[in-house]
Enzyme design. Structure first.
Site, PDB file in Angstrom:
ATOM      1  N   LYS B  43     123.289  60.203 -56.338  1.00 26.82           N
ATOM      2  CA  LYS B  43     124.427  61.161 -55.612  1.00 26.82           C
ATOM      3  C   LYS B  43     125.727  60.176 -55.647  1.00 26.82           C
ATOM      4  CE  LYS B  43     125.956  63.201 -51.236  1.00 26.82           C
ATOM      5  NZ  LYS B  43     126.395  64.355 -52.074  1.00 26.82           N
ATOM      6  N   ASN B  67     127.434  74.825 -50.851  1.00 31.03           N
ATOM      7  CA  ASN B  67     127.494  73.402 -50.169  1.00 31.03           C
ATOM      8  C   ASN B  67     128.806  73.264 -50.013  1.00 31.03           C
ATOM      9  OD1 ASN B  67     127.928  70.730 -51.555  1.00 31.03           O
ATOM     10  ND2 ASN B  67     127.409  72.142 -53.096  1.00 31.03           N
ATOM     11  N   GLY B  70     130.733  67.361 -49.318  1.00 33.40           N
ATOM     12  CA  GLY B  70     131.986  66.634 -49.187  1.00 33.40           C
ATOM     13  C   GLY B  70     132.065  65.205 -49.653  1.00 33.40           C
ATOM     14  N   ASN B 123     132.240  62.568 -62.155  1.00 35.75           N
ATOM     15  CA  ASN B 123     132.442  63.863 -61.081  1.00 35.75           C
ATOM     16  C   ASN B 123     133.917  64.037 -61.071  1.00 35.75           C
ATOM     17  OD1 ASN B 123     132.723  65.567 -59.317  1.00 35.75           O
ATOM     18  ND2 ASN B 123     131.215  64.775 -57.856  1.00 35.75           N
ATOM     19  N   CYS B 126     133.782  68.410 -58.104  1.00 35.76           N
ATOM     20  CA  CYS B 126     133.451  68.964 -56.757  1.00 35.76           C
ATOM     21  C   CYS B 126     134.513  69.550 -56.130  1.00 35.76           C
ATOM     22  CB  CYS B 126     133.110  67.432 -55.874  1.00 35.76           C
ATOM     23  SG  CYS B 126     132.732  67.984 -54.271  1.00 35.76           S
ATOM     24  N   GLY B 241     121.554  76.980 -61.234  1.00 40.99           N
ATOM     25  CA  GLY B 241     120.455  77.997 -60.923  1.00 40.99           C
ATOM     26  C   GLY B 241     119.347  77.748 -61.739  1.00 40.99           C
ATOM     27  N   GLY B 262     118.952  71.274 -59.610  1.00 37.76           N
ATOM     28  CA  GLY B 262     119.488  71.093 -58.199  1.00 37.76           C
ATOM     29  C   GLY B 262     119.011  71.910 -56.910  1.00 37.76           C
TER      30      GLY B 262
END
Lengths: 252, 300
Positions: B43, B67, B70, B123, B126, B241, B262
Site C-alpha cells: 500500500k 473507495n 485517503g 502514485n 489517487c 475491474g 484489486g
C-alpha cells in the site's frame, strides 16, 4: 454481486443500559450468527464496526467521536447498517463458559440468547452501574472492580475458579484486550478451547483493505474474525501491540 | 506457461496485487503472495504518518466498487517491522508511494530504495486526497518532474508511474516516459463519483466522493490501455475491474504486459489470483498460445 453499501433504517428504540452504554434497535432484522458484527454508519459523521447484540440491535459505549454522535441519535432517526460480517462464534461441544467484560457484555448477550449450548456466564465491569443485560445470561456470575455488585473480583479470577471446578468444552469471551490476555493464560492452563471476539482498527469491514490484518498470519479481524481461537491468538500481535488508523504500531 | 519477464523481473504469472488493497502490512502481503499472485504491491507509503479519510471508505454494489480510503500510511520512517517481515516474501515486491511535493517524492523514494523492492510504483493517480495523488498526475510537466526526481534516487530499480484516467493521460504518459519512466501503469480509480443516501440526504463516503473501480469500468480501461500501448514505447500495465482470466487476457491483448487485480478480491476472494491464472492457462492451452508475450498487444 456483493453489496457493501450502508442501508439506512429508522431507529425504533433507544435503551439506556448504563450511564455510558446505549442499545439501538433498528427497523430491519438481520440473519446473523452471534459474534458477527455490522458496520454502523452515523450519517455524515463516521462508520464503525459494532458486534450485534441481537438481529435488530446494537449496543454501543460512548468512547469517541463516532460513538458520541451515535449516542445523540433518537428514535425515528436513521442509522446505516452493512453486514453482518465476519465469522461469529462456532463453538465445539455443549458446556460453554461465557465471559463478557465492559461493553463486551453486548455480543455475549447475543450468544447467550441465541446460542444453542449449556451456558454458564460471567459478566463484569468496574461498577454495578456499568453492568447490563443481566437477565439474558444463564448461570450468571457478576463481578465488579469495586464490589458494588456480585463479587469484588476480575472476571478472569472467577473464570479461573469455575474452569477449575467444572469441565467446560469451550470459553467464549469478549472484553478489553487486557482481560482477554489473562483469560487466554487461564483457558490455556485449564486446557479448554477458547474463542475470543477481537478488535482492531477497521476500514472496509469486508477483508480487502488489509488494515485489520494481524501479525504474523495476516488473519483479518473483519473477514477471518472477529472471533479468534487459540491457534490464531498464540504467538500473534494480540495482547502485545496493534496498529492505529495510519497503520503505525501502538504498544498495548 | 504464464511465466513472464517484466523489465527484468521474473514473474511466475503476470498477475499483480494492485496498490492499496491488502498491502498495509507484511503479514497480509505474504498471505496474498501465497494465494497465487505473481507479484504484490505494498500500500502506498507516505512522507509522514497519515490516518486517511473517515469511514465509510470502501463501498460496493453491483459491478461498482468505490473507495476514498485517503492514503493512510504509517510514513516511510515507521516501516521497520514491515520491511523486516517482507524479507522472506516469495514473489517480487513492488513499493507504491506518494508525496506532497516533487522534492518529497524523492525523499520517500530514497527511503524505500535501500530495501530493494523490485519496482517503484509512483502514485500520481489517487483521487481521494486534496494534497497528494492525482494532483501530480494530471499535468504532463508536473508528472515529468516527479519521475525525474524519483529516477535520480532510484538506482537500478525500475520506476513506474501509475496514472489517473484523465482525458490527457496519453500526454502525461509520454511526458513520464521522456522523463525516464521505465513503464506506465493505467489507471487509478475513475471519476471520482458520489453516492447519496436518499433517506438521510447525506453523501455515503466519508470523503464525500470516491474513485470508481470494479468490473463496470473495465471497458473504459481497456480502451485507454489500447491507446496507451500505441502512444508509448515502454511496457504498459493494466488495472481496472479485472476479475477473470478472460478479463486479464483482454487487457493483455489491448497492450498490457502485466495486469493488476484489486477489486477482484471483493468479487472472488483473496485467491482470485490463482483462479484467474488457472482460467488464463486453460484458455491459452485451448488456443495453442505458448506465452504471455505472444498475446501482448495482439488486438492491434
Amino acid at each position: 454481486m456483493p453489496t457493501n453499501l450502508p442501508q439506512t433504517y429508522r431507529i425504533t428504540d433507544v435503551i439506556e443500559q448504563t450511564p455510558t452504554v446505549k442499545t439501538f434497535e433498528f427497523a430491519h432484522e438481520l440473519d446473523f450468527i452471534p459474534g458477527q458484527f455490522v458496520m454502523v454508519w452515523v450519517p455524515g459523521v463516521d462508520e464503525i464496526p459494532v458486534s450485534l447484540s441481537g438481529p435488530s440491535q446494537i449496543t454501543v459505549k460512548n468512547v469517541g467521536e463516532a460513538t458520541a454522535a451515535l449516542h445523540k441519535l433518537k428514535k425515528g432517526n436513521f442509522i446505516g447498517i452493512r453486514g453482518p460480517y465476519g465469522n461469529g462464534f462456532a463453538l465445539p461441544g455443549y458446556k460453554v463458559l461465557i465471559v463478557g467484560g465492559g461493553v463486551g457484555i453486548a455480543p455475549m448477550k447475543a450468544l447467550a440468547q441465541y446460542g444453542d449450548k449449556d451456558f454458564t456466564s460471567i459478566i463484569g465491569a468496574q461498577t454495578s452501574d456499568e453492568i447490563f443485560f443481566r437477565n439474558y445470561f444463564p448461570g450468571l456470575h457478576v463481578c465488579t472492580d469495586d464490589g458494588s455488585e456480585g463479587e469484588k473480583a476480575f472476571t478472569t479470577v472467577v473464570a479461573d475458579r469455575l474452569l477449575g471446578e467444572q469441565k467446560f468444552d469451550a470459553v467464549a469471551a469478549c472484553g478489553p484486550e487486557i482481560m482477554l490476555k489473562f483469560l487466554y493464560q487461564i483457558a490455556d492452563k485449564h486446557n479448554v478451547p477458547m474463542f475470543f471476539s477481537m478488535e482492531r482498527w477497521m476500514k472496509c469491514g469486508i477483508g480487502i483493505c488489509g488494515h485489520c490484518a494481524i501479525d504474523p498470519t495476516g488473519w483479518r479481524v473483519c473477514k477471518d474474525g472477529p472471533v479468534a481461537d487459540k491457534a490464531i491468538l498464540e504467538n500473534s500481535e494480540f495482547f502485545k501491540y496493534k496498529r492505529d488508523m495510519a497503520g503505525t504500531e501502538v504498544k498495548l | 506457461m504464464l511465466a513472464t519477464d517484466f523489465l527484468g523481473i521474473h514473474l511466475k504469472n503476470p498477475l499483480v496485487l494492485a496498490a492499496g488493497l491488502l498491502g498495509t502490512n507484511a503479514s497480509i502481503l505474504k498471505r496474498v503472495a501465497a494465494s497465487g499472485a505473481g507479484a504484490v504491491t505494498m500500500k502506498s507509503i507516505g512522507p509522514k504518518p497519515r490516518a486517511g479519510n473517515p469511514n465509510p471508505t470502501i463501498i460496493s454494489f453491483g459491478d461498482v466498487v468505490m473507495n476514498a480510503v485517503g492514503l493512510p500510511s504509517p510514513g516511510y520512517m515507521n516501516l521497520d517491522r514491515e520491511w523486516e517481515g517482507l524479507k522472506g516474501i516469495k514473489v517480487p515486491l513492488f513499493a507504491s508511494f506518494y508525496a506532497g511535493s516533487v522534492g518529497e517524492f524523492a525523499e520517500v523514494a530514497e527511503a524505500i530504495v535501500p530495501h530493494k523492492p523490485a519496482l517503484l510504483d509512483v502514485n500520481i493517480g489517487c483521487p481521494n486526497t486534496k494534497s497528494h495523488g492525482a494532483i501530480f498526475g494530471k499535468d504532463p510537466k508536473v508528472a515529468a518532474k516527479v519521475v525525474t526526481a524519483v529516477k535520480e534516487v532510484s538506482g537500478k530499480i525500475p520506476v513506474m508511474p501509475k496514472l489517473p484516467p484523465s482525458d490527457n493521460a496519453l500526454e502525461v504518459a509520454k511526458a513520464c516516459v521522456d522523463a525516464g519512466a521505465d513503464a506506465i501503469a493505467g489507471f487509478n480509480t475513475w471519476g471520482p463519483g458520489m453516492v447519496i443516501d436518499i433517506n438521510t440526504r447525506k453523501k455515503v463516503l466519508g470523503f464525500g466522493t470516491g474513485g470508481v473501480s470494479g468490473p463496470a469500468i473495465r471497458p473504459l480501461m481497456v480502451k485507454k490501455i489500447y491507446d496507451l500501448y500505441e502512444a508509448v514505447d515502454v511496457p504498459v500495465v493494466a488495472v481496472g475491474g479485472i476479475t477473470t482470466g478472460r478479463d486479464a487476457i483482454e487487457a493483455i491483448m489491448a497492450g498490457a504486459s502485466m495486469v493488476e487485480i484489486g477489486s477482484g478480491t471483493i468479487y472472488r476472494g483473496m485467491d482470485v489470483f490463482a483462479k484467474v491464472a488457472a482460467e488464463m492457462e486453460s484458455w491459452m492451452r485451448e488456443n495453442d498460445v505458448k506465452s504471455i508475450k505472444e498475446l501482448v498487444g495482439s488486438a492491434h
